[in-house]
Design a protein around this motif. Structure first.
Motif, PDB file in Angstrom:
ATOM      1  N   VAL A  37       0.817  -1.217   0.000  1.00 20.25           N
ATOM      2  CA  VAL A  37       0.000   0.000   0.000  1.00 20.25           C
ATOM      3  C   VAL A  37       0.850   1.267   0.000  1.00 20.25           C
ATOM      4  CG1 VAL A  37      -1.882  -1.171   1.188  1.00 20.25           C
ATOM      5  CG2 VAL A  37      -0.183   0.051   2.534  1.00 20.25           C
ATOM      6  N   ARG A  38       2.163   1.124  -0.082  1.00 16.40           N
ATOM      7  CA  ARG A  38       3.042   2.292  -0.033  1.00 16.40           C
ATOM      8  C   ARG A  38       3.329   2.785  -1.443  1.00 16.40           C
ATOM      9  NH1 ARG A  38       7.868   1.032   3.303  1.00 16.40           N
ATOM     10  NH2 ARG A  38       6.671   1.921   5.033  1.00 16.40           N
ATOM     11  N   CYS A  39       3.016   4.036  -1.688  1.00 17.22           N
ATOM     12  CA  CYS A  39       3.286   4.657  -2.980  1.00 17.22           C
ATOM     13  C   CYS A  39       4.110   5.911  -2.727  1.00 17.22           C
ATOM     14  CB  CYS A  39       1.978   5.014  -3.687  1.00 17.22           C
ATOM     15  SG  CYS A  39       2.229   5.793  -5.296  1.00 17.22           S
ATOM     16  N   GLU A  40       5.242   6.017  -3.396  1.00 15.63           N
ATOM     17  CA  GLU A  40       6.155   7.136  -3.187  1.00 15.63           C
ATOM     18  C   GLU A  40       5.803   8.354  -4.049  1.00 15.63           C
ATOM     19  OE1 GLU A  40       8.201   6.969  -0.810  1.00 15.63           O
ATOM     20  OE2 GLU A  40       8.126   4.809  -0.405  1.00 15.63           O
ATOM     21  N   ILE A  41       4.843   8.199  -4.942  1.00 17.89           N
ATOM     22  CA  ILE A  41       4.478   9.301  -5.843  1.00 17.89           C
ATOM     23  C   ILE A  41       3.462  10.204  -5.150  1.00 17.89           C
ATOM     24  CG2 ILE A  41       3.483   9.888  -8.087  1.00 17.89           C
ATOM     25  CD1 ILE A  41       4.373   7.136  -9.058  1.00 17.89           C
ATOM     26  N   PRO A  42       3.692  11.507  -5.091  1.00 17.57           N
ATOM     27  CA  PRO A  42       2.755  12.427  -4.430  1.00 17.57           C
ATOM     28  C   PRO A  42       1.381  12.417  -5.106  1.00 17.57           C
ATOM     29  CG  PRO A  42       4.870  13.495  -4.831  1.00 17.57           C
ATOM     30  CD  PRO A  42       4.885  12.215  -5.594  1.00 17.57           C
ATOM     31  N   SER A  43       0.334  12.594  -4.297  1.00 19.01           N
ATOM     32  CA  SER A  43      -1.023  12.662  -4.843  1.00 19.01           C
ATOM     33  C   SER A  43      -1.254  13.997  -5.544  1.00 19.01           C
ATOM     34  CB  SER A  43      -2.043  12.498  -3.712  1.00 19.01           C
ATOM     35  OG  SER A  43      -1.940  11.238  -3.099  1.00 19.01           O
ATOM     36  N   LEU A  44      -2.270  14.032  -6.381  1.00 13.68           N
ATOM     37  CA  LEU A  44      -2.693  15.283  -6.986  1.00 13.68           C
ATOM     38  C   LEU A  44      -3.278  16.205  -5.918  1.00 13.68           C
ATOM     39  CD1 LEU A  44      -4.636  13.954 -10.125  1.00 13.68           C
ATOM     40  CD2 LEU A  44      -2.312  14.861 -10.098  1.00 13.68           C
ATOM     41  N   THR A  45      -3.271  17.498  -6.201  1.00 16.35           N
ATOM     42  CA  THR A  45      -4.024  18.409  -5.347  1.00 16.35           C
ATOM     43  C   THR A  45      -5.504  18.254  -5.697  1.00 16.35           C
ATOM     44  OG1 THR A  45      -3.942  20.244  -6.926  1.00 16.35           O
ATOM     45  CG2 THR A  45      -2.098  20.039  -5.369  1.00 16.35           C
ATOM     46  N   TRP A  46      -6.372  18.764  -4.828  1.00 20.78           N
ATOM     47  CA  TRP A  46      -7.807  18.658  -5.113  1.00 20.78           C
ATOM     48  C   TRP A  46      -8.157  19.405  -6.404  1.00 20.78           C
ATOM     49  CZ3 TRP A  46     -11.853  15.871  -4.464  1.00 20.78           C
ATOM     50  CH2 TRP A  46     -13.115  16.391  -4.804  1.00 20.78           C
ATOM     51  N   GLU A  47      -7.522  20.551  -6.624  1.00 12.88           N
ATOM     52  CA  GLU A  47      -7.791  21.330  -7.823  1.00 12.88           C
ATOM     53  C   GLU A  47      -7.398  20.553  -9.082  1.00 12.88           C
ATOM     54  OE1 GLU A  47      -7.872  23.719  -4.367  1.00 12.88           O
ATOM     55  OE2 GLU A  47      -6.235  22.448  -5.128  1.00 12.88           O
ATOM     56  N   GLN A  48      -6.266  19.867  -9.030  1.00 14.76           N
ATOM     57  CA  GLN A  48      -5.836  19.067 -10.174  1.00 14.76           C
ATOM     58  C   GLN A  48      -6.794  17.898 -10.414  1.00 14.76           C
ATOM     59  OE1 GLN A  48      -1.907  18.208  -8.640  1.00 14.76           O
ATOM     60  NE2 GLN A  48      -0.918  19.615 -10.097  1.00 14.76           N
ATOM     61  N   PHE A  49      -7.197  17.243  -9.317  1.00 13.67           N
ATOM     62  CA  PHE A  49      -8.107  16.111  -9.431  1.00 13.67           C
ATOM     63  C   PHE A  49      -9.453  16.557  -9.997  1.00 13.67           C
ATOM     64  CE2 PHE A  49     -11.477  13.499  -7.455  1.00 13.67           C
ATOM     65  CZ  PHE A  49     -11.136  12.264  -7.982  1.00 13.67           C
ATOM     66  N   ALA A  50      -9.981  17.685  -9.483  1.00 13.06           N
ATOM     67  CA  ALA A  50     -11.276  18.189  -9.940  1.00 13.06           C
ATOM     68  C   ALA A  50     -11.220  18.605 -11.405  1.00 13.06           C
ATOM     69  CB  ALA A  50     -11.719  19.366  -9.075  1.00 13.06           C
ATOM     70  N   ALA A  51     -10.033  19.041 -11.858  1.00 11.90           N
ATOM     71  CA  ALA A  51      -9.873  19.450 -13.259  1.00 11.90           C
ATOM     72  C   ALA A  51      -9.735  18.258 -14.194  1.00 11.90           C
ATOM     73  CB  ALA A  51      -8.654  20.369 -13.399  1.00 11.90           C
ATOM     74  N   GLY A  52      -9.649  17.052 -13.634  1.00 12.37           N
ATOM     75  CA  GLY A  52      -9.590  15.858 -14.468  1.00 12.37           C
ATOM     76  C   GLY A  52      -8.206  15.400 -14.854  1.00 12.37           C
ATOM     77  N   GLU A  53      -7.178  15.894 -14.136  1.00 15.76           N
ATOM     78  CA  GLU A  53      -5.826  15.449 -14.466  1.00 15.76           C
ATOM     79  C   GLU A  53      -5.683  13.949 -14.178  1.00 15.76           C
ATOM     80  OE1 GLU A  53      -2.450  17.598 -13.208  1.00 15.76           O
ATOM     81  OE2 GLU A  53      -3.364  19.578 -13.496  1.00 15.76           O
ATOM     82  N   PRO A  54      -4.918  13.226 -14.973  1.00 11.21           N
ATOM     83  CA  PRO A  54      -4.781  11.772 -14.799  1.00 11.21           C
ATOM     84  C   PRO A  54      -3.912  11.425 -13.604  1.00 11.21           C
ATOM     85  CG  PRO A  54      -3.334  12.528 -16.539  1.00 11.21           C
ATOM     86  CD  PRO A  54      -4.165  13.717 -16.143  1.00 11.21           C
ATOM     87  N   CYS A  55      -3.921  10.167 -13.260  1.00  9.94           N
ATOM     88  CA  CYS A  55      -3.086   9.656 -12.167  1.00  9.94           C
ATOM     89  C   CYS A  55      -1.618   9.900 -12.501  1.00  9.94           C
ATOM     90  CB  CYS A  55      -3.344   8.162 -11.988  1.00  9.94           C
ATOM     91  SG  CYS A  55      -2.159   7.317 -10.917  1.00  9.94           S
ATOM     92  N   PRO A  56      -0.843  10.514 -11.592  1.00  4.01           N
ATOM     93  CA  PRO A  56       0.570  10.772 -11.875  1.00  4.01           C
ATOM     94  C   PRO A  56       1.421   9.506 -11.882  1.00  4.01           C
ATOM     95  CG  PRO A  56       0.034  11.427  -9.640  1.00  4.01           C
ATOM     96  CD  PRO A  56      -1.251  11.067 -10.296  1.00  4.01           C
ATOM     97  N   CYS A  58       0.274   6.113 -13.197  1.00  4.19           N
ATOM     98  CA  CYS A  58       0.093   5.295 -14.396  1.00  4.19           C
ATOM     99  C   CYS A  58      -0.354   6.097 -15.604  1.00  4.19           C
ATOM    100  CB  CYS A  58      -0.912   4.179 -14.117  1.00  4.19           C
ATOM    101  SG  CYS A  58      -2.606   4.771 -13.845  1.00  4.19           S
ATOM    102  N   GLY A  59      -0.792   7.347 -15.394  1.00  4.37           N
ATOM    103  CA  GLY A  59      -1.219   8.174 -16.515  1.00  4.37           C
ATOM    104  C   GLY A  59      -2.657   7.956 -16.940  1.00  4.37           C
ATOM    105  N   ARG A  60      -3.359   7.041 -16.273  1.00  9.61           N
ATOM    106  CA  ARG A  60      -4.755   6.789 -16.609  1.00  9.61           C
ATOM    107  C   ARG A  60      -5.667   7.688 -15.771  1.00  9.61           C
ATOM    108  NH1 ARG A  60      -6.532   0.876 -16.241  1.00  9.61           N
ATOM    109  NH2 ARG A  60      -8.013   1.552 -17.846  1.00  9.61           N
ATOM    110  N   SER A  61      -6.877   7.835 -16.232  1.00 10.05           N
ATOM    111  CA  SER A  61      -7.830   8.707 -15.555  1.00 10.05           C
ATOM    112  C   SER A  61      -8.309   8.072 -14.250  1.00 10.05           C
ATOM    113  CB  SER A  61      -9.026   8.969 -16.470  1.00 10.05           C
ATOM    114  OG  SER A  61     -10.037   9.687 -15.784  1.00 10.05           O
ATOM    115  N   TYR A  62      -8.680   8.921 -13.279  1.00 11.20           N
ATOM    116  CA  TYR A  62      -9.326   8.424 -12.069  1.00 11.20           C
ATOM    117  C   TYR A  62     -10.824   8.234 -12.308  1.00 11.20           C
ATOM    118  CZ  TYR A  62      -5.287   9.244  -8.994  1.00 11.20           C
ATOM    119  OH  TYR A  62      -4.056   9.188  -8.386  1.00 11.20           O
TER     120      TYR A  62
END
Length: 239
Positions: A37-56, A58-62
């Motif tokens: 369950v450990r992921c070293e990649i930082p999460s998106l900010t809420w603004e980035q997530f709400a804007a539809g930016e993909p997962c940093p 794998c590059g796929r959409s949430y």
């Protein structure tokens, strides 16, 4: 009234420390779960997530463009089953060697890897709710003190809500060691030793103590609590 006899007692904290094969196996399992369950990649900010930016990661959409209704596989239509199986094959192809948990956003089928993909961020409303909850800390008379012997050999004291009467309920079988920093550290032995403070109206022994006024937590402390709870929410979701 809290009775210590009602709480789990494991092993002898005063006996010489000796690791068993059972404890070694439990430690390996705790480490494997943590790695999954450990992921070293930082999460998106809420603004980035709400804007539809993909997962940093794998590059796929949430969020899928076509909404996915969660239901048992026996209720799938032929089209839904084909879509479901295709997503499973794609995940296996990309993350078959990760040996990690999976997570996804409600209403979407796109599946992400717990090791490669950070979870989506909390919404501002969720964070505000958590801040309000933690602005009222648990009263000390509701916290049970535990003495714990950890996998590293250190004996430490930690607290959990008094309603948790087993080591697994209180600490999920492992915790972090404040002495050497081992995390996770499997709990080898443990025993409840008493509440952190006497409940109001409880009979007092010895000289009376002056009542202490609860200190209001600072903003930095609340933010730290939010981060801890986010991690705990993520852990529970992955279970």
């Amino acid at each position: 009234m809290v009775e210590i006899a009602d709480y789990e007692r494991r092993g002898d904290l005063d006996a010489p420390f000796e690791l068993t094969k059972k404890a070694e196996k439990a430690q390996r399992q705790s480490e494997e779960i943590r790695a999954a369950v450990r992921c070293e990649i930082p999460s998106l900010t809420w603004e980035q997530f709400a804007a539809g930016e993909p997962c940093p990661g794998c590059g796929r959409s949430y969020r899928d463009e076509e909404r996915w209704e969660s239901k048992g596989t026996m209720h799938f239509t032929d089209e839904e089953r084909a879509r479901y199986e295709a997503e499973g094959e794609l995940f296996k192809e990309r993350h078959g060697d990760c040996h990690a948990m999976r997570h996804k956003v409600s209403g979407s089928l796109t599946t992400h890897c717990g090791r490669c993909c950070p979870p989506p961020p909390m919404s501002p409303e969720q964070r505000e709710l958590i801040l309000r909850l933690f602005s009222c800390p648990t009263p000390p008379q509701q916290l049970m003190r535990w003495r714990l012997r950890l996998y590293c050999g250190h004996v430490v004291e930690k607290t959990a809500h008094y309603t948790h009467k087993t080591l697994h309920a209180a600490f999920s079988g492992a915790t972090s060691c404040p002495e050497c920093g081992l995390d996770p550290a499997t709990i080898v032995d443990g025993a409840a030793v008493g509440l952190k403070a006497e409940p109001p109206g409880a009979p007092r022994t010895g000289a009376p103590r002056a009542a202490r006024r609860s200190r209001k937590p600072t903003k930095a402390e609340l933010q730290a609590k939010v981060s801890e709870l986010e991690a705990e929410v993520e852990r529970l979701q992955r279970k």
